[in-house]
Design an enzyme around this catalytic site. Structure first.
Site, short mmCIF file in Angstrom:
data_model
loop_
_atom_site.label_atom_id
_atom_site.label_comp_id
_atom_site.label_asym_id
_atom_site.label_seq_id
_atom_site.Cartn_x
_atom_site.Cartn_y
_atom_site.Cartn_z
N ARG A 1 16.92 67.84 72.54
CA ARG A 1 18.04 68.50 71.85
C ARG A 1 19.16 67.50 71.55
O ARG A 1 19.52 66.68 72.38
CB ARG A 1 18.58 69.63 72.72
CG ARG A 1 19.78 70.38 72.13
CD ARG A 1 21.10 69.88 72.65
NE ARG A 1 22.23 70.72 72.25
CZ ARG A 1 23.51 70.41 72.46
NH1 ARG A 1 23.82 69.30 73.08
NH2 ARG A 1 24.47 71.21 72.06
N VAL A 2 19.68 67.54 70.35
CA VAL A 2 20.81 66.68 69.98
C VAL A 2 21.97 67.59 69.59
O VAL A 2 21.79 68.52 68.79
CB VAL A 2 20.43 65.75 68.81
CG1 VAL A 2 21.65 64.96 68.36
CG2 VAL A 2 19.30 64.82 69.22
N ASP B 1 26.35 67.98 68.68
CA ASP B 1 27.24 67.54 67.61
C ASP B 1 27.86 66.16 67.85
O ASP B 1 28.26 65.48 66.90
CB ASP B 1 28.39 68.54 67.43
CG ASP B 1 29.24 68.65 68.70
OD1 ASP B 1 28.65 68.74 69.80
OD2 ASP B 1 30.48 68.65 68.60
N THR C 1 32.35 66.46 78.19
CA THR C 1 32.15 65.52 77.08
C THR C 1 33.45 64.75 76.87
O THR C 1 34.53 65.27 77.12
CB THR C 1 31.79 66.32 75.80
OG1 THR C 1 30.47 66.81 75.94
CG2 THR C 1 31.88 65.47 74.54
N GLY D 1 27.86 72.58 70.69
CA GLY D 1 27.45 71.61 69.69
C GLY D 1 26.79 72.20 68.47
O GLY D 1 27.03 71.77 67.34
N THR E 1 34.60 68.74 71.00
CA THR E 1 33.85 69.11 72.21
C THR E 1 33.66 70.61 72.22
O THR E 1 34.54 71.36 71.77
CB THR E 1 34.58 68.65 73.48
OG1 THR E 1 33.89 69.19 74.63
CG2 THR E 1 36.03 69.10 73.52
N1 ASP Z 1 29.51 69.23 72.19
C1 ASP Z 1 28.65 68.78 73.26
C2 ASP Z 1 27.22 69.08 72.88
O1 ASP Z 1 26.98 70.13 72.34
C3 ASP Z 1 28.93 69.43 74.57
C4 ASP Z 1 30.37 69.45 74.98
O2 ASP Z 1 31.24 69.10 74.21
O3 ASP Z 1 30.65 69.82 76.12
O4 ASP Z 1 26.36 68.31 73.20
#
Ligand code: ASP
Length: 394
Positions: free
Chosen positions: A282-283, A285, A254, A308, A305
Site C-alpha cells: 500500500r502506498v 499520499d 507522519t 492518505g 498528514t
Molecule cells: N498520510 C499518511 C498515509 O496515509 C498517514 C498519516 O499521515 O498519518 O500514509
C-alpha cells in the site's frame, strides 16, 4: 532475538485474542483565531510563478468561497508537523511525554533553522528537519515507523522544490535509514520523480545512502499498535477496515516540513511509515506529489498528514496551491477550504501545514489533533501539541 520474539507474537493475531484496543495518542497544534473576512494579505511580491498575487492586486477574488480568513502565524520561515490523528489529552499526558513531543518538534525546527540561518536553501532545510524527525522514534517515519499487516515496515517519503517544481519520492522502501534522503536522491540523481520498493532501496544504497535492517525501525509502541489493530480487525470484521476507521484509529506520527529561504524559494517534504496494519504494498499520499507534498514559488509549500487515500483522491496539497493561484485565495483560506471543507466529504480526516512565500502560515486540520510547530524570522519557536492550542476544524 527481538525478531524472534516478534515472530512468535505475530502468530497471535491469527486467532482472535483478547487484547484491548486503546486510544491512540495524538498531538496537535494551535493558532490564534481571527475574524476578518477575505484572504489574508500574505506574501508581498514573490519572484516567480505568481499569477495569484497579480490577480489579487487586480481585485479578482470575487466568487471565491472564503475559508478560514487569516493565517495562524506570520513571518514563518519553517514549520514541521508530527502527524494528525486522535488528540493528546492535556489531563492525562505526563510532563515527560509532553516534553518529548515538544522537544522532538523543536529539535527538527532547530535543525532546519540552522540551515536557513547559514543561508542554506529551503530544500536543505526541509530535508534536515524531516531527517531529524525520522530519527526520532516517537514519530511514524524512519525509526518508529508503523508496521504493515505482515509486521514489516514499508516507508514512503517525498520532497519538492518550489522554484522549478523539481520533485522526488520513494515508496515502500524497506532498508533506507532516512527515506527523505532517498526522495531527494531520486529528485537529483535520476530522471524520475518516484521510485518504489526494491528499486528505490537499491538506488539509494548504490548512491551511498545509509541502509538498515528492518529491526532498526522497530519500537514497542508501534508493535503494540499493530496488535491492537489486529484485535480490532478480528473483532469488528470489515467495518474496521474502512478508510475512516483506519485514519481515526491508526494514523499518527507522519512527519513533514515546509520552508521558505532568503530567496523566497519554497520547499516541502513529507515522510511516513504509512498506516498501521496497511496491506503490504500500500502506498499513501505522503510520497505522491500533489497529494501529500507540494511546493510552488509564489503560492505555497504544503505537507499533509491524515487518511492518505482521501488526500490522494482529493489531490490535497496541489489543490491548496491551485486555489491560491487560480482563485486568488490566501494561504489560510485555501488550506482551510481543502482540509476542513472538502476532504471530510470524501471520508477522511487529517491536516496540512501550509506556508506562503511571504511567511503566512496555517495548519488546519479536521482530525481531533495534529502535532506541529513553527519558527519565525525573529527566531520565535512555537510547538502545539494539545487540542486547546490547535482546535480541530480551525
Ligand atoms: N498520510 C499518511 C498515509 O496515509 C498517514 C498519516 O499521515 O498519518 O500514509
Amino acid at each position: 532475538m527481538r525478531t524472534r520474539t516478534r515472530s512468535r507474537r505475530a502468530a497471535a493475531w491469527l486467532a482472535p485474542s483478547a487484547l484491548a484496543v486503546t486510544a491512540v495518542t495524538a498531538a496537535l497544534v494551535v493558532v490564534p483565531r481571527l475574524t476578518e473576512a477575505g484572504p489574508g494579505p500574505d506574501q508581498g511580491p514573490a519572484r516567480a510563478l505568481d499569477p495569484v498575487l497579480a490577480e489579487r492586486a487586480a481585485g479578482k477574488t470575487e466568487g471565491v468561497r472564503k475559508g478560514k480568513p487569516r493565517p495562524d502565524a506570520r513571518d514563518v520561515v519553517l514549520a514541521v508537523h508530527g502527524g494528525a490523528g486522535a488528540a493528546l489529552d492535556r489531563e492525562t499526558t505526563t510532563p515527560e511525554r509532553e516534553k518529548a513531543y515538544r522537544d522532538g518538534l523543536a529539535e527538527a525546527l532547530r535543525a532546519g533553522g540552522k540551515v536557513l540561518d547559514s543561508g542554506g536553501s529551503s530544500l536543505d532545510a526541509v530535508e534536515a528537519a524531516v531527517r531529524r524527525l525520522e530519527d526520532n522514534p516517537l514519530f511514524n517515519a524512519g525509526k518508529g515507523a508503523v508496521f504493515n499487516a505482515d509486521a514489516q515496515h514499508e516507508l514512503d517519503a517525498s520532497i519538492m522544490r518550489g522554484s522549478d517544481l523539481a520533485a522526488g519520492a520513494v515508496a515502500g522502501v524497506r532498508s533506507l535509514r532516512n527515506p527523505i534522503e532517498g526522495a531527494r536522491l531520486v529528485m537529483e540523481k535520476s530522471k524520475h520523480v518516484m521510485l518504489s520498493g526494491e528499486g528505490a532501496d537499491d538506488f539509494g544504497a548504490r548512491h551511498g545512502l545509509r541502509t538498515v535492517t528492518q529491526d532498526y525501525y522497530w519500537t514497542q509502541a508501534r508493535w503494540d499498535a499493530l496488535m491492537r489493530a489486529k484485535e480490532t480487525e478480528a473483532g469488528k470484521g470489515r467495518a474496521a477496515r474502512s478508510p475512516e476507521a483506519l485514519a481515526d484509529a491508526q494514523s499518527m506520527g507522519t512527519v513533514g516540513a515546509v520552508a521558505r529561504d532568503r530567496d523566497r524559494d519554497l520547499a516541502a517534504a513529507t515522510s511516513t511509515g504509512g498506516m498501521t496494519n496497511k496491506l503490504p504494498g500500500r502506498v499513501g499520499d505522503s510520497p505522491v506529489i500533489g497529494a501529500g507534498t507540494y511546493a510552488k514559488n509564489g503560492t505555497v509549500a504544503v505537507s499533509a498528514t491524515g487518511a492518505g487515500e482521501v488526500f490522494i483522491r482529493g489531490a490535497a496539497a496541489s489543490t491548496v496551491s491551485n486555489l491560491i493561484e487560480f482563485k486568488g485565495l490566501g494561504v489560510a483560506p485555501a488550506a482551510y477550504e481543502v482540509v476542513v471543507k472538502r476532504l471530510p466529504g470524501l471520508g477522511g480526516q487529517g491536516g496540512v501545514i501550509a506556508l506562503g512565500p511571504g511567511g503566512d502560515f496555517d495548519a488546519p486540520h479536521s482530525s481531533p489533533g495534529m502535532l506541529h510547530g513553527y519558527l519565525t524570522g525573529d527566531g520565535e519557536l512555537i510547538t502545539k501539541i494539545f487540542p486547546d492550542e490547535s482546535p480541530a476544524d480551525s
